[in-house]
Design a protein around this motif. Structure first.
Motif, mmCIF file in Angstrom:
data_model
loop_
_atom_site.group_PDB
_atom_site.id
_atom_site.type_symbol
_atom_site.label_atom_id
_atom_site.label_comp_id
_atom_site.label_asym_id
_atom_site.label_seq_id
_atom_site.Cartn_x
_atom_site.Cartn_y
_atom_site.Cartn_z
ATOM 1 N N PHE A 71 -2.274 -5.159 20.388
ATOM 2 C CA PHE A 71 -2.321 -6.041 19.236
ATOM 3 C C PHE A 71 -3.693 -5.961 18.571
ATOM 4 O O PHE A 71 -4.699 -5.754 19.239
ATOM 5 C CB PHE A 71 -2.041 -7.484 19.655
ATOM 6 C CG PHE A 71 -0.707 -7.650 20.324
ATOM 7 C CD1 PHE A 71 0.469 -7.499 19.613
ATOM 8 C CD2 PHE A 71 -0.626 -7.942 21.672
ATOM 9 C CE1 PHE A 71 1.702 -7.645 20.226
ATOM 10 C CE2 PHE A 71 0.598 -8.101 22.299
ATOM 11 C CZ PHE A 71 1.767 -7.939 21.567
ATOM 12 N N VAL A 72 -3.693 -6.175 17.246
ATOM 13 C CA VAL A 72 -4.937 -6.132 16.481
ATOM 14 C C VAL A 72 -4.934 -7.314 15.504
ATOM 15 O O VAL A 72 -4.034 -7.422 14.670
ATOM 16 C CB VAL A 72 -5.076 -4.800 15.703
ATOM 17 C CG1 VAL A 72 -6.454 -4.692 15.077
ATOM 18 C CG2 VAL A 72 -4.810 -3.603 16.604
ATOM 19 N N GLY A 93 -2.170 -0.241 11.638
ATOM 20 C CA GLY A 93 -1.340 -1.281 12.225
ATOM 21 C C GLY A 93 -0.138 -1.644 11.367
ATOM 22 O O GLY A 93 -0.124 -1.420 10.158
ATOM 23 N N VAL A 94 0.869 -2.233 12.019
ATOM 24 C CA VAL A 94 2.056 -2.754 11.341
ATOM 25 C C VAL A 94 2.018 -4.275 11.494
ATOM 26 O O VAL A 94 1.879 -4.792 12.608
ATOM 27 C CB VAL A 94 3.349 -2.183 11.975
ATOM 28 C CG1 VAL A 94 4.579 -2.837 11.374
ATOM 29 C CG2 VAL A 94 3.398 -0.675 11.819
ATOM 30 N N ASN A 154 -4.780 -15.832 9.139
ATOM 31 C CA ASN A 154 -4.955 -14.634 9.947
ATOM 32 C C ASN A 154 -3.593 -14.097 10.366
ATOM 33 O O ASN A 154 -2.610 -14.828 10.374
ATOM 34 C CB ASN A 154 -5.799 -14.940 11.186
ATOM 35 C CG ASN A 154 -7.199 -15.353 10.796
ATOM 36 O OD1 ASN A 154 -7.940 -14.569 10.230
ATOM 37 N ND2 ASN A 154 -7.545 -16.598 11.063
ATOM 38 N N SER A 155 -3.555 -12.827 10.718
ATOM 39 C CA SER A 155 -2.290 -12.188 11.087
ATOM 40 C C SER A 155 -2.463 -11.318 12.321
ATOM 41 O O SER A 155 -3.578 -10.932 12.669
ATOM 42 C CB SER A 155 -1.801 -11.301 9.934
ATOM 43 O OG SER A 155 -1.592 -12.068 8.773
ATOM 44 N N VAL A 156 -1.334 -10.998 12.960
ATOM 45 C CA VAL A 156 -1.339 -10.109 14.114
ATOM 46 C C VAL A 156 -0.617 -8.823 13.718
ATOM 47 O O VAL A 156 0.486 -8.854 13.173
ATOM 48 C CB VAL A 156 -0.651 -10.748 15.339
ATOM 49 C CG1 VAL A 156 -0.628 -9.774 16.506
ATOM 50 C CG2 VAL A 156 -1.366 -12.034 15.737
ATOM 51 N N TYR A 157 -1.275 -7.719 14.000
ATOM 52 C CA TYR A 157 -0.712 -6.397 13.756
ATOM 53 C C TYR A 157 -0.463 -5.736 15.100
ATOM 54 O O TYR A 157 -1.030 -6.140 16.118
ATOM 55 C CB TYR A 157 -1.683 -5.537 12.944
ATOM 56 C CG TYR A 157 -1.790 -5.945 11.494
ATOM 57 C CD1 TYR A 157 -1.228 -5.158 10.494
ATOM 58 C CD2 TYR A 157 -2.455 -7.108 11.115
ATOM 59 C CE1 TYR A 157 -1.330 -5.522 9.160
ATOM 60 C CE2 TYR A 157 -2.549 -7.483 9.791
ATOM 61 C CZ TYR A 157 -1.985 -6.673 8.812
ATOM 62 O OH TYR A 157 -2.075 -7.034 7.498
ATOM 63 N N TRP A 160 7.884 -8.129 16.604
ATOM 64 C CA TRP A 160 8.130 -6.813 16.007
ATOM 65 C C TRP A 160 9.230 -6.156 16.830
ATOM 66 O O TRP A 160 9.259 -6.308 18.054
ATOM 67 C CB TRP A 160 6.855 -5.967 16.051
ATOM 68 C CG TRP A 160 7.037 -4.581 15.541
ATOM 69 C CD1 TRP A 160 6.972 -4.163 14.241
ATOM 70 C CD2 TRP A 160 7.310 -3.406 16.316
ATOM 71 N NE1 TRP A 160 7.198 -2.806 14.164
ATOM 72 C CE2 TRP A 160 7.414 -2.323 15.430
ATOM 73 C CE3 TRP A 160 7.499 -3.177 17.673
ATOM 74 C CZ2 TRP A 160 7.674 -1.033 15.858
ATOM 75 C CZ3 TRP A 160 7.757 -1.892 18.106
ATOM 76 C CH2 TRP A 160 7.840 -0.835 17.194
ATOM 77 N N SER A 161 10.144 -5.442 16.157
ATOM 78 C CA SER A 161 11.254 -4.792 16.855
ATOM 79 C C SER A 161 11.479 -3.387 16.324
ATOM 80 O O SER A 161 11.121 -3.066 15.187
ATOM 81 C CB SER A 161 12.554 -5.583 16.649
ATOM 82 O OG SER A 161 12.455 -6.859 17.205
ATOM 83 N N CYS A 162 12.104 -2.580 17.183
ATOM 84 C CA CYS A 162 12.522 -1.231 16.802
ATOM 85 C C CYS A 162 13.780 -0.895 17.610
ATOM 86 O O CYS A 162 14.065 -1.550 18.608
ATOM 87 C CB CYS A 162 11.412 -0.215 17.042
ATOM 88 S SG CYS A 162 11.081 0.120 18.780
ATOM 89 N N PRO A 163 14.525 0.127 17.205
ATOM 90 C CA PRO A 163 15.707 0.518 17.991
ATOM 91 C C PRO A 163 15.311 0.931 19.408
ATOM 92 O O PRO A 163 14.289 1.590 19.611
ATOM 93 C CB PRO A 163 16.271 1.711 17.216
ATOM 94 C CG PRO A 163 15.724 1.574 15.828
ATOM 95 C CD PRO A 163 14.372 0.933 15.993
ATOM 96 N N ALA A 164 16.117 0.534 20.386
ATOM 97 C CA ALA A 164 15.845 0.891 21.786
ATOM 98 C C ALA A 164 15.857 2.397 21.973
ATOM 99 O O ALA A 164 15.180 2.928 22.855
ATOM 100 C CB ALA A 164 16.867 0.232 22.709
#
Length: 98
Positions: A68-69, A42-43, A26-29, A55-59
């Motif tokens: 979460f899904v 979802g990502v 199973n995974s978390v998106y 999960w990360s993104c630029p500030a």
């Protein structure tokens, strides 16, 4: 002339961590708004440890409203979460029983 010292800047990022073991296979998106997220698709989060998904993104992308899904099908219970730009948000999501 003396050599110039150049300060190395590390780009700040916003990191979201889900502390949960969703079981083998199973995974978390993550879905939401901001940071390139969408409420529609979802990502897949990175599985850093057995019970940790990241999960990360630029500030500079600003605040992130997210949820979460599990397997991009089953939404976590409870309200949406908000991540502060440049910080790490750690959440222990709860999903409905199978």
């Amino acid at each position: 002339a003396p050599a110039k010292k150049t300060a190395r800047k590390t780009a700040k990022k916003t990191t979201i961590v889900a502390k949960i073991d969703v079981g083998w296979g199973n995974s978390v998106y993550i879905r939401g708004i901001g940071g390139g997220l969408s409420w529609d698709v979802g990502v897949l989060m990175d599985n850093a440890k057995k019970d940790e998904w990241t999960w990360s993104c630029p500030a500079s992308d600003g605040p992130i409203t997210f949820k979460f899904v599990r397997n991009d099908l089953h939404w976590a219970l409870g309200p949406d979460h908000i991540a502060v730009p440049g910080e790490t948000s750690v959440t222990k999501p709860h999903f409905p029983p199978w």
